[in-house]
Design a protein around this motif. Structure first.
Motif, mmCIF file in Angstrom:
data_model
loop_
_atom_site.group_PDB
_atom_site.id
_atom_site.type_symbol
_atom_site.label_atom_id
_atom_site.label_comp_id
_atom_site.label_asym_id
_atom_site.label_seq_id
_atom_site.Cartn_x
_atom_site.Cartn_y
_atom_site.Cartn_z
ATOM 1 N N VAL A 46 0.855 -1.178 0.000
ATOM 2 C CA VAL A 46 0.000 0.000 0.000
ATOM 3 C C VAL A 46 0.899 1.240 0.000
ATOM 4 C CG1 VAL A 46 -1.728 1.312 1.281
ATOM 5 C CG2 VAL A 46 -1.858 -1.186 1.211
ATOM 6 N N ASP A 48 2.493 4.624 0.805
ATOM 7 C CA ASP A 48 2.357 5.315 2.089
ATOM 8 C C ASP A 48 3.426 6.393 2.227
ATOM 9 O OD1 ASP A 48 2.055 6.121 4.725
ATOM 10 O OD2 ASP A 48 1.750 4.099 5.492
ATOM 11 N N THR A 66 2.530 -1.673 4.891
ATOM 12 C CA THR A 66 1.382 -2.560 5.011
ATOM 13 C C THR A 66 0.979 -3.040 3.618
ATOM 14 O OG1 THR A 66 -0.802 -2.828 6.014
ATOM 15 C CG2 THR A 66 -0.387 -0.759 4.883
ATOM 16 N N MET A 68 -2.015 -5.411 0.959
ATOM 17 C CA MET A 68 -3.324 -5.992 0.706
ATOM 18 C C MET A 68 -3.145 -7.185 -0.207
ATOM 19 S SD MET A 68 -5.831 -2.704 0.133
ATOM 20 C CE MET A 68 -7.296 -3.741 0.241
ATOM 21 N N ARG A 271 -5.159 2.456 -3.197
ATOM 22 C CA ARG A 271 -5.560 3.432 -2.177
ATOM 23 C C ARG A 271 -7.074 3.433 -1.989
ATOM 24 N NH1 ARG A 271 -7.167 8.255 -3.301
ATOM 25 N NH2 ARG A 271 -6.070 8.361 -5.301
ATOM 26 N N TYR A 274 -8.245 0.315 -0.266
ATOM 27 C CA TYR A 274 -7.917 0.428 1.159
ATOM 28 C C TYR A 274 -8.990 1.229 1.887
ATOM 29 C CZ TYR A 274 -4.415 0.808 4.959
ATOM 30 O OH TYR A 274 -3.720 0.711 6.139
ATOM 31 N N GLU A 275 -9.389 2.341 1.266
ATOM 32 C CA GLU A 275 -10.441 3.184 1.841
ATOM 33 C C GLU A 275 -11.782 2.454 1.825
ATOM 34 O OE1 GLU A 275 -10.294 6.553 -0.676
ATOM 35 O OE2 GLU A 275 -8.391 7.317 0.120
ATOM 36 N N LEU A 279 -10.212 0.833 6.188
ATOM 37 C CA LEU A 279 -8.969 0.502 6.869
ATOM 38 C C LEU A 279 -8.176 1.761 7.200
ATOM 39 C CD1 LEU A 279 -7.821 -2.476 4.609
ATOM 40 C CD2 LEU A 279 -9.256 -2.539 6.652
ATOM 41 N N THR A 281 -4.143 3.081 9.004
ATOM 42 C CA THR A 281 -2.767 2.655 9.239
ATOM 43 C C THR A 281 -2.224 3.287 10.508
ATOM 44 O OG1 THR A 281 -2.389 2.486 6.846
ATOM 45 C CG2 THR A 281 -0.444 2.601 8.254
ATOM 46 N N THR A 294 -2.111 -2.437 9.496
ATOM 47 C CA THR A 294 -3.466 -2.174 9.021
ATOM 48 C C THR A 294 -4.495 -2.685 10.021
ATOM 49 O OG1 THR A 294 -2.791 -2.365 6.716
ATOM 50 C CG2 THR A 294 -5.127 -2.616 7.181
#
Length: 363
Positions: A46, A48, A66, A68, A271, A274-275, A279, A281, A294
């Motif tokens: 991910v 970051d 982190t 996914m 991204r 993830y949203e 989730l 961080t 995560t």
């Protein structure tokens, strides 16, 4: 890492091309349906920027981002819920993921066969979603039949379950996915239903490079469909992302800038996914490793500690917390401590996105 996204769609819409670019995993790509039978799996970092900025300050020997997991699931076809095109197996793979990335073909290419003969984004989405709805309807009807039997036998605990199941059945019968009603969390006893249409969805309009910036009517159809479903959508060019993935990492930024893009479509996909899962961080800097972790929004400190090690959750005492923004402003952990910005939080503290945490525990 536990958070799984399934890449779904009709055959020949670009799923495996996008998966390859996303994970550099080398999934088979071919111009015929059912090229992918068992799902390919890739673990993806991910992006970051905060992790990079913290690392620039503390200069750790090791930095771990982190991740996914993405599953490239074979293309669904009309009749999948009845077993067409190995449909039952594919639907089973979808049950194993927590969110769906639905790739929709929004490009014309006579060399790539379309299963329906013509590009029709809304129609393509309908085919896939109808099969998911039908599979869920069958699941709900089977459970409802069992619950009604218990009710007739005098089991009063089945009253609420029958009521909720009937409401879900009616909604699915109207063509409305379960996620809109939030039925996946309606009753603890129904969680094992694992409804396909309760999973969150990100629609990805896969376009050719020449329409990436200008857009086209196909993209608008995907956006309109997603809006009606209270889902999200993004636009990417799978072929372009495959080119970017082959470049050395240090050359990718310049390549994107040359195209007038701030980030790659795949970075946007990661991204947004993830949203989509809700989730966040948080970071730890203990020992030689700076690491991103995560957790879901709303996670309490002891549970977050358990992500690192079960002993830390079991023996949790407190969490010493500094937020990323305060760390960057003060320039170091020591300076932040001198200003009284490192807080001591107990078992009820809910981890916030961007927290830098030191867990105190004893076992």
């Amino acid at each position: 890492m536990g958070f799984r996204c399934g890449i779904i769609g009709l055959p020949n819409v670009g799923k495996s091309t996008i998966f390859n670019a996303l994970t550099a995993a080398g999934a088979q790509v071919a111009n015929y349906p059912f090229c992918t039978i068992d799902p390919n799996v890739g673990i993806v970092r991910v992006p970051d920027a905060r992790l990079d900025r913290i690392a620039a300050v503390v200069n750790p020997p090791k930095k771990t981002c982190t991740t996914m997991e993405f599953f490239d699931i074979a293309g669904l076809v009309k009749g999948a819920s009845r077993g067409e095109g190995l449909g039952n197996k594919f639907l089973g793979h979808i049950r194993d993921v927590e969110a769906l990335v639905h790739i929709v073909r929004c490009f014309e290419n006579p060399d790539v066969v379309h299963v329906s003969g013509e590009v029709d984004p809304a129609g393509d989405i309908e085919i896939v979603n109808t099969e998911l709805l039908l599979a869920d309807l069958e699941t709900v009807e089977r459970r409802l039949e069992k619950s009604e039997k218990l009710l007739r036998q005098g089991d009063k605990s089945a009253v609420k379950e029958v009521q909720v199941l009937q409401q879900i059945k009616d909604q699915l019968g109207r063509g409305v996915p379960a996620r809109i009603g939030g039925w996946d969390n309606a009753l603890e006893s129904l969680k094992d239903l694992n409804l396909l249409t309760a999973k969150r969805v990100l629609y990805v309009a896969n376009v050719s490079e020449n329409v990436l910036k200008s857009g086209n009517g196909y993209i608008r159809k995907v956006e309109e469909y997603a809006s009606r479903e209270q889902a999200r959508s993004i636009v990417i060019c799978g072929d372009l992302e495959a080119e970017i993935a082959e470049l050395p990492e240090e050359e990718r930024k310049a390549f994107l800038e040359g195209l007038g893009l701030k980030e790659s479509g795949l970075e946007k996909l990661i991204r947004t996914g993830y949203e989509l899962l809700g989730l966040i961080t948080f970071y730890t800097t203990v020992g030689p490793e700076l690491r991103a972790w995560t957790v879901r929004q709303g996670t309490r400190a002891p549970v977050a500690a358990g992500k690192i090690h079960s002993d830390m959750e079991r023996g949790f005492i407190r969490a010493e917390v500094l937020h990323y923004t305060d760390f960057i402003r003060t320039g170091s952990l020591a300076a932040a401590r001198d200003e009284g910005l490192i807080r001591s939080e107990g078992k009820e503290y809910i981890i916030q996105d961007g927290d830098i945490v030191l867990f105190r525990f004893n076992v």
